[in-house]
Design a protein around this motif. Structure first.
Motif, PDB file in Angstrom:
ATOM      1  N   SER A 135     -55.004  19.244  17.866  1.00 50.10           N
ATOM      2  CA  SER A 135     -55.723  18.157  18.530  1.00 50.10           C
ATOM      3  C   SER A 135     -56.772  18.714  19.494  1.00 50.10           C
ATOM      4  CB  SER A 135     -54.740  17.265  19.295  1.00 50.10           C
ATOM      5  OG  SER A 135     -54.128  18.003  20.339  1.00 50.10           O
ATOM      6  N   PRO A 136     -57.850  17.974  19.723  1.00 48.81           N
ATOM      7  CA  PRO A 136     -58.944  18.493  20.553  1.00 48.81           C
ATOM      8  C   PRO A 136     -58.535  18.784  21.983  1.00 48.81           C
ATOM      9  CG  PRO A 136     -59.293  16.168  19.991  1.00 48.81           C
ATOM     10  CD  PRO A 136     -58.196  16.664  19.125  1.00 48.81           C
ATOM     11  N   TRP A 137     -57.643  17.978  22.573  1.00 51.87           N
ATOM     12  CA  TRP A 137     -57.264  18.233  23.957  1.00 51.87           C
ATOM     13  C   TRP A 137     -56.351  19.456  24.063  1.00 51.87           C
ATOM     14  CZ3 TRP A 137     -55.772  13.842  21.269  1.00 51.87           C
ATOM     15  CH2 TRP A 137     -54.415  13.706  20.983  1.00 51.87           C
ATOM     16  N   GLN A 138     -55.700  19.849  22.963  1.00 49.29           N
ATOM     17  CA  GLN A 138     -54.900  21.074  22.981  1.00 49.29           C
ATOM     18  C   GLN A 138     -55.742  22.289  22.617  1.00 49.29           C
ATOM     19  OE1 GLN A 138     -51.865  21.511  23.952  1.00 49.29           O
ATOM     20  NE2 GLN A 138     -50.955  19.485  23.992  1.00 49.29           N
ATOM     21  N   SER A 139     -56.462  22.187  21.499  1.00 52.18           N
ATOM     22  CA  SER A 139     -57.234  23.344  21.031  1.00 52.18           C
ATOM     23  C   SER A 139     -58.315  23.746  22.038  1.00 52.18           C
ATOM     24  CB  SER A 139     -57.860  23.051  19.666  1.00 52.18           C
ATOM     25  OG  SER A 139     -58.633  21.872  19.698  1.00 52.18           O
ATOM     26  N   SER A 140     -58.849  22.777  22.785  1.00 46.65           N
ATOM     27  CA  SER A 140     -59.856  23.122  23.791  1.00 46.65           C
ATOM     28  C   SER A 140     -59.255  23.982  24.896  1.00 46.65           C
ATOM     29  CB  SER A 140     -60.460  21.846  24.390  1.00 46.65           C
ATOM     30  OG  SER A 140     -59.472  21.094  25.095  1.00 46.65           O
TER      31      SER A 140
END
Length: 413
Positions: A135-140
């Motif tokens: 997910s974007p909030w994790q991978s970021s």
């Protein structure tokens, strides 16, 4: 664009949850609390950016963990002490099977049968496993780490932390129903405990921890939306370059507009924190999951396959969720995320038969499969190799704790 739409849905859920907390703690109305929350996280994110978000994330982690562990003995004592509090919750007539392995089931419950509850738990477990990976909030956040060793070590500590937090939090929260069984909405249970059961100083820590977690999520999501609009849509997708000053201004304007839309949705839509959050998670699991793994490990994936995989996965979940509006009740094993995943994988396979993988793309994929060599790599690797052992030791300790605090009290009768 799927990032912006999916995270916006998640942002609605978290904003509503924070507003419920603020309204309960301060006594103001829910709409006023929602506007205050919007002002706080919007201004905070627009002014501080990613660095400010990271500081808030760290504060949230420690505050919420401390609040969970310290509140456990107070809540258990108020509910009758150990092991009576657990036994009472397990045998409560108003909430039968509250602490059973499958939870509350039956005609008036969310789940009809125990096996449906198990199937749902397994599906949601797999979904959140994918979400945490891609997910974007994790991978970021992984991209912000010093190196991959730090990301792996942090992931192990996070796993240990979340398992212990969930264990103590869920057991203590379940016993509150023996003290007051009519708390509504259910999102307020821990807040009610903070204001009515634990000492004032601890209640302040609990409310601060929950508020910090809400601000952490809101600021993370809004910052990613601004970054996606400027870096991904304005720059990369159009193959253009802008000055950092121009992108910063565009990012701030876009965050203001998106946050206003979120505020309006929050005012018009009754709070449904958990279910909106699950919906957003399933969107990313279905639309991002297959291509995230295939882009790393598959030698046949093309950009055409990746594009259509995202599209079909995203709208597959929306289609599955929309069927309920027309009176179609899907069985639990055919959850909308399953529909999205099937369509996403099918589109990935079929779409990858078209298009050509360029030499640059091939070289890039081979490069990301190489283990990065850091300064003092041997020393760093020796430290990282200890972490699986930490995870196994924590697993054994959690099993023993669960037997003592959950299994034994329920079965002593």
């Amino acid at each position: 664009m799927t990032t912006i739409l999916g995270i916006s849905a998640y942002l609605v859920a978290v904003t509503q949850g924070a507003a419920v907390l603020l309204a309960e703690a301060s006594g103001v109305s829910y709409p006023i609390a929602l506007i205050i929350m919007w002002l706080v996280y919007s201004s905070f994110t627009i002014l501080s950016g990613a660095k400010g978000v990271m500081v808030n994330d760290t504060v949230m982690f420690f505050l919420f963990s401390i609040a969970t562990y310290l509140s456990f003995p107070y809540i258990i004592k108020s509910a009758g002490g150990f092991p009576n509090a657990i036994t009472k919750a397990a045998n409560l007539a108003e909430r039968p099977d509250l602490l059973s392995w499958h939870g509350i089931t039956g005609p008036g419950a969310t789940m009809g049968t125990p096996w449906e509850a198990l199937a749902w738990a397994v599906i949601m477990g797999l979904v959140w496993g994918i979400v945490i990976a891609v997910s974007p909030w994790q991978s970021s956040r992984y991209l912000m780490a010093k190196n991959e060793h730090v990301a792996i070590r942090a992931g192990v500590w996070a796993t240990i932390s979340i398992l212990t937090v969930y264990l103590f939090l869920h057991i203590s929260i379940s016993t509150i129903t023996t003290i007051k069984a009519d708390i509504a909405p259910t999102e307020k249970v821990f807040i009610w405990a903070a204001m009515n059961i634990v000492p004032t100083w601890l209640g302040v820590i609990i409310v601060s921890g929950i508020m910090a977690s809400a601000l952490s999520s809101c600021s993370s999501f809004l910052q990613i939306i601004g970054s996606s609009i400027t870096r991904n849509i304005m720059e990369q997708s159009r193959n253009k370059e802008y000055t950092d000053k121009y992108l910063l201004r565009a990012s701030r304007i876009s965050m203001v507009i998106i946050s206003l839309v979120i505020l309006l949705i929050g005012l018009l839509q009754p709070p449904a924190v958990m279910w909106i959050g699950y919906f957003a998670a399933t969107l990313f699991a279905a639309s991002w999951g297959p291509i995230a793994f295939a882009s790393v490990f598959s030698k046949k994936l093309t950009k055409e396959g990746a594009f259509w995989s995202i599209i079909f996965g995203f709208f597959g979940v929306i289609l599955g969720e929309s069927l309920g509006m027309f009176g179609v009740n899907l069985p639990v094993y055919f959850n909308p995320v399953i529909i999205g995943l099937i369509l996403s994988i099918g589109a990935l396979i079929i779409g990858s038969k078209y298009g050509v993988i360029t030499r640059e793309e091939r070289e890039f994929q081979e490069n990301i499969l190489q283990t990065p060599i850091e300064i003092d790599e041997k020393k760093e690797m020796n430290i990282t190799r200890r972490y699986p052992a930490y995870l196994m030791i924590s697993g054994a300790m959690i099993i023993v704790t669960t037997l003592l605090f959950y299994y034994w009290p329920i079965n002593i009768n």
